[in-house]
Scaffold this motif. Sequence first.
Motif, PDB file in Angstrom:
ATOM      1  N   ASP A 100       1.183  -1.358   0.157  1.00 40.83           N
ATOM      2  CA  ASP A 100      -0.198   0.143  -0.021  1.00 40.83           C
ATOM      3  C   ASP A 100       1.293   1.230  -0.261  1.00 40.83           C
ATOM      4  O   ASP A 100       0.111   2.502  -0.543  1.00 40.83           O
ATOM      5  N   LEU A 101       2.127   1.166   0.215  1.00 39.01           N
ATOM      6  CA  LEU A 101       3.204   2.231   0.230  1.00 39.01           C
ATOM      7  C   LEU A 101       3.297   2.745  -1.205  1.00 39.01           C
ATOM      8  O   LEU A 101       4.596   2.004  -1.553  1.00 39.01           O
ATOM      9  N   VAL A 102       2.608   3.205  -2.230  1.00 40.07           N
ATOM     10  CA  VAL A 102       3.154   3.557  -3.168  1.00 40.07           C
ATOM     11  C   VAL A 102       3.091   5.138  -3.586  1.00 40.07           C
ATOM     12  O   VAL A 102       2.683   5.364  -3.193  1.00 40.07           O
ATOM     13  N   GLU A 103       4.355   5.710  -4.117  1.00 39.97           N
ATOM     14  CA  GLU A 103       4.297   7.421  -5.010  1.00 39.97           C
ATOM     15  C   GLU A 103       4.411   6.851  -6.171  1.00 39.97           C
ATOM     16  O   GLU A 103       5.417   7.383  -6.369  1.00 39.97           O
ATOM     17  N   PRO A 104       3.192   7.737  -6.293  1.00 40.44           N
ATOM     18  CA  PRO A 104       3.772   7.237  -8.045  1.00 40.44           C
ATOM     19  C   PRO A 104       4.083   9.249  -8.027  1.00 40.44           C
ATOM     20  O   PRO A 104       4.242   9.997  -7.176  1.00 40.44           O
ATOM     21  N   LEU A 105       4.937   9.481  -9.569  1.00 35.69           N
ATOM     22  CA  LEU A 105       5.872  10.230  -9.145  1.00 35.69           C
ATOM     23  C   LEU A 105       5.543  11.223 -10.656  1.00 35.69           C
ATOM     24  O   LEU A 105       5.426  12.626 -11.109  1.00 35.69           O
ATOM     25  N   SER A 106       4.509  10.250 -11.786  1.00 36.81           N
ATOM     26  CA  SER A 106       4.179  10.642 -12.963  1.00 36.81           C
ATOM     27  C   SER A 106       3.197   9.853 -12.976  1.00 36.81           C
ATOM     28  O   SER A 106       3.220   8.794 -12.639  1.00 36.81           O
ATOM     29  N   LEU A 107       2.503   9.606 -13.963  1.00 39.20           N
ATOM     30  CA  LEU A 107       2.144   8.376 -15.254  1.00 39.20           C
ATOM     31  C   LEU A 107       2.880   7.351 -15.381  1.00 39.20           C
ATOM     32  O   LEU A 107       2.240   5.951 -15.394  1.00 39.20           O
ATOM     33  N   ASP A 108       4.086   7.535 -15.273  1.00 42.82           N
ATOM     34  CA  ASP A 108       5.194   6.395 -15.686  1.00 42.82           C
ATOM     35  C   ASP A 108       6.399   5.909 -15.015  1.00 42.82           C
ATOM     36  O   ASP A 108       7.158   4.953 -14.528  1.00 42.82           O
ATOM     37  N   GLU A 109       6.050   6.884 -13.334  1.00 45.05           N
ATOM     38  CA  GLU A 109       6.578   5.850 -12.614  1.00 45.05           C
ATOM     39  C   GLU A 109       6.560   6.490 -10.772  1.00 45.05           C
ATOM     40  O   GLU A 109       5.721   6.563 -10.772  1.00 45.05           O
ATOM     41  N   ALA A 110       6.825   5.160 -10.306  1.00 40.91           N
ATOM     42  CA  ALA A 110       6.635   5.619  -9.212  1.00 40.91           C
ATOM     43  C   ALA A 110       7.369   4.376  -7.904  1.00 40.91           C
ATOM     44  O   ALA A 110       8.504   3.946  -8.467  1.00 40.91           O
ATOM     45  N   TYR A 111       7.621   5.170  -6.836  1.00 41.36           N
ATOM     46  CA  TYR A 111       8.011   4.383  -5.012  1.00 41.36           C
ATOM     47  C   TYR A 111       7.522   3.422  -4.989  1.00 41.36           C
ATOM     48  O   TYR A 111       6.371   3.662  -4.670  1.00 41.36           O
ATOM     49  N   ASP A 113       7.497   0.713  -1.287  1.00 37.17           N
ATOM     50  CA  ASP A 113       8.572   0.748   0.115  1.00 37.17           C
ATOM     51  C   ASP A 113       7.872  -0.872   0.112  1.00 37.17           C
ATOM     52  O   ASP A 113       6.733  -0.898   0.488  1.00 37.17           O
ATOM     53  N   VAL A 114       8.853  -1.925  -0.056  1.00 36.03           N
ATOM     54  CA  VAL A 114       8.790  -3.632   0.557  1.00 36.03           C
ATOM     55  C   VAL A 114       8.680  -3.688   1.239  1.00 36.03           C
ATOM     56  O   VAL A 114       8.853  -5.357   1.003  1.00 36.03           O
ATOM     57  N   THR A 115       9.426  -2.995   2.018  1.00 34.87           N
ATOM     58  CA  THR A 115      10.213  -3.273   3.503  1.00 34.87           C
ATOM     59  C   THR A 115       9.183  -4.731   3.778  1.00 34.87           C
ATOM     60  O   THR A 115       9.607  -5.827   4.578  1.00 34.87           O
ATOM     61  N   HIS A 116       7.734  -3.960   4.081  1.00 33.35           N
ATOM     62  CA  HIS A 116       6.653  -5.213   4.542  1.00 33.35           C
ATOM     63  C   HIS A 116       5.656  -5.434   3.835  1.00 33.35           C
ATOM     64  O   HIS A 116       4.985  -4.645   3.571  1.00 33.35           O
ATOM     65  N   ASN A 117       5.470  -6.330   3.089  1.00 35.78           N
ATOM     66  CA  ASN A 117       5.474  -6.614   1.534  1.00 35.78           C
ATOM     67  C   ASN A 117       3.656  -8.065   1.508  1.00 35.78           C
ATOM     68  O   ASN A 117       3.615  -8.258   2.607  1.00 35.78           O
ATOM     69  N   LYS A 118       3.057  -7.170   1.082  1.00 33.93           N
ATOM     70  CA  LYS A 118       1.591  -8.253   0.621  1.00 33.93           C
ATOM     71  C   LYS A 118       1.739  -9.614   0.366  1.00 33.93           C
ATOM     72  O   LYS A 118       1.868 -10.630   0.463  1.00 33.93           O
ATOM     73  N   LYS A 119       2.819 -10.104  -0.208  1.00 33.65           N
ATOM     74  CA  LYS A 119       3.654 -11.033  -0.448  1.00 33.65           C
ATOM     75  C   LYS A 119       4.099 -12.202   0.588  1.00 33.65           C
ATOM     76  O   LYS A 119       4.630 -13.636   0.477  1.00 33.65           O
ATOM     77  N   GLY A 120       5.119 -11.105   1.424  1.00 32.23           N
ATOM     78  CA  GLY A 120       5.571 -11.441   2.226  1.00 32.23           C
ATOM     79  C   GLY A 120       7.388 -12.461   2.392  1.00 32.23           C
ATOM     80  O   GLY A 120       7.358 -13.341   2.334  1.00 32.23           O
ATOM     81  N   ASN A 121       7.150 -11.734   0.887  1.00 33.94           N
ATOM     82  CA  ASN A 121       9.058 -11.805  -0.077  1.00 33.94           C
ATOM     83  C   ASN A 121      10.148 -10.787   0.434  1.00 33.94           C
ATOM     84  O   ASN A 121       9.665 -10.062   0.726  1.00 33.94           O
ATOM     85  N   PRO A 122      11.007 -11.598   1.355  1.00 36.40           N
ATOM     86  CA  PRO A 122      11.955 -10.156   1.479  1.00 36.40           C
ATOM     87  C   PRO A 122      12.489 -10.013   0.315  1.00 36.40           C
ATOM     88  O   PRO A 122      13.400  -9.031   0.965  1.00 36.40           O
ATOM     89  N   SER A 123      12.966 -10.558  -0.627  1.00 38.56           N
ATOM     90  CA  SER A 123      13.145 -10.055  -2.071  1.00 38.56           C
ATOM     91  C   SER A 123      12.690  -8.963  -2.575  1.00 38.56           C
ATOM     92  O   SER A 123      11.807  -9.199  -3.214  1.00 38.56           O
ATOM     93  N   ALA A 124      13.293  -8.266  -2.361  1.00 39.54           N
ATOM     94  CA  ALA A 124      13.037  -6.916  -3.164  1.00 39.54           C
ATOM     95  C   ALA A 124      13.461  -7.130  -4.837  1.00 39.54           C
ATOM     96  O   ALA A 124      12.105  -6.415  -5.465  1.00 39.54           O
TER      97      ALA A 124
END
Length: 364
Positions: A100-111, A113-124
Amino acid sequence: MDFRDYLRKIIHVDMDAFYASVEQLDNPSLRGKAIVVGGSSDRGVVAAASYEARKFGVKSAMSGKLAKRLCPELIFVKSNFDRYREISEQIRSIFFEYTDLVEPLSLDEAYLDVTHNKKGNPSATQLATEIRKRIKEKTGLNASAGISINKFIAKVASDINKPNGQKTIPPEEVISFLEGLDVRKFHGVGKVTQEKMYKMGIFTGADLKKYNLADLEDKFGKSGKHYYQVVRGIHLSEVKPNRIRKSLGAERTFSENISSEIFMLERLEQIAAEVERRLKSKDVAGKTITLKIKYSDFSIQTRSKTLAYYISSKSLLLEEAKNLLYQEEVRESVRLLGISVANLNTEKDSASKAKVNVQLKFPF
């Protein structure tokens, strides 16, 4: 302060030549050809260039005339922002499957944060690969990604293996990566600053690191602290899901220069209607109205007024734009007019700043 006290897992996703790629996706006859979105061979400014066009030196923000000179076979395509927004929303829906930690910069790029992600995958790194694959499957478009411990390094990394690639800078490689990086690739270092640094003998991060904080602040003002920190891997800005929009507007470049105020008013009415549409789509209004005028010699003039109340309607926007237009005489040969609204009625993000304390062994 040590960057290891502030480690996060950040992915910067950047679509490859987004506007141009969408046009090539929708029109197979354009695939493999040098195209640009926006502008024309006579007027206007390039909004985006395909990779085929970039081989000739064509790039965004370049005049259409120069682009055509560099690439005589260049094809100009009219922009279709409704279509770009449609695909952008599809891409963002994928992002939210992971965090849920999604920061859009424009229509075509975004940051992300997957430190704690919904998939439970530790590998970014694995998550970035999966996200890029999902984007390709859903939209048919390629994306590149940068993965690292903060937003600054992730954004720099996303450019390294473009197009259709990704680059991970894990914690143990951050310092060596930054020390070997050309300062012109530091996000936030523009052409003027780059030239100033080069004259000072600062060509790489290692050169920049030789200067203490006081020296950098003396040479570069408030930006000095930023340069001092980022070259040491420190960038505290969090991924902000609700970025506060500071202004909103629209502008038009004309196919022919105009000098008649009647024609200008006609164009301003159209622009005011577009600004109203954008304000209402975001459910915001503003107090500060700015009129932008660009002349044929590319000089720019701005006139602003701050009201005691918020406005968003076309009629009020147009009324204030007219007042600003008549504020002083307009020179002949106007090539662009724009209206923007600032001082918006958006609330400041009051989210608390959390620090993630981890050991250097931080799987990426």
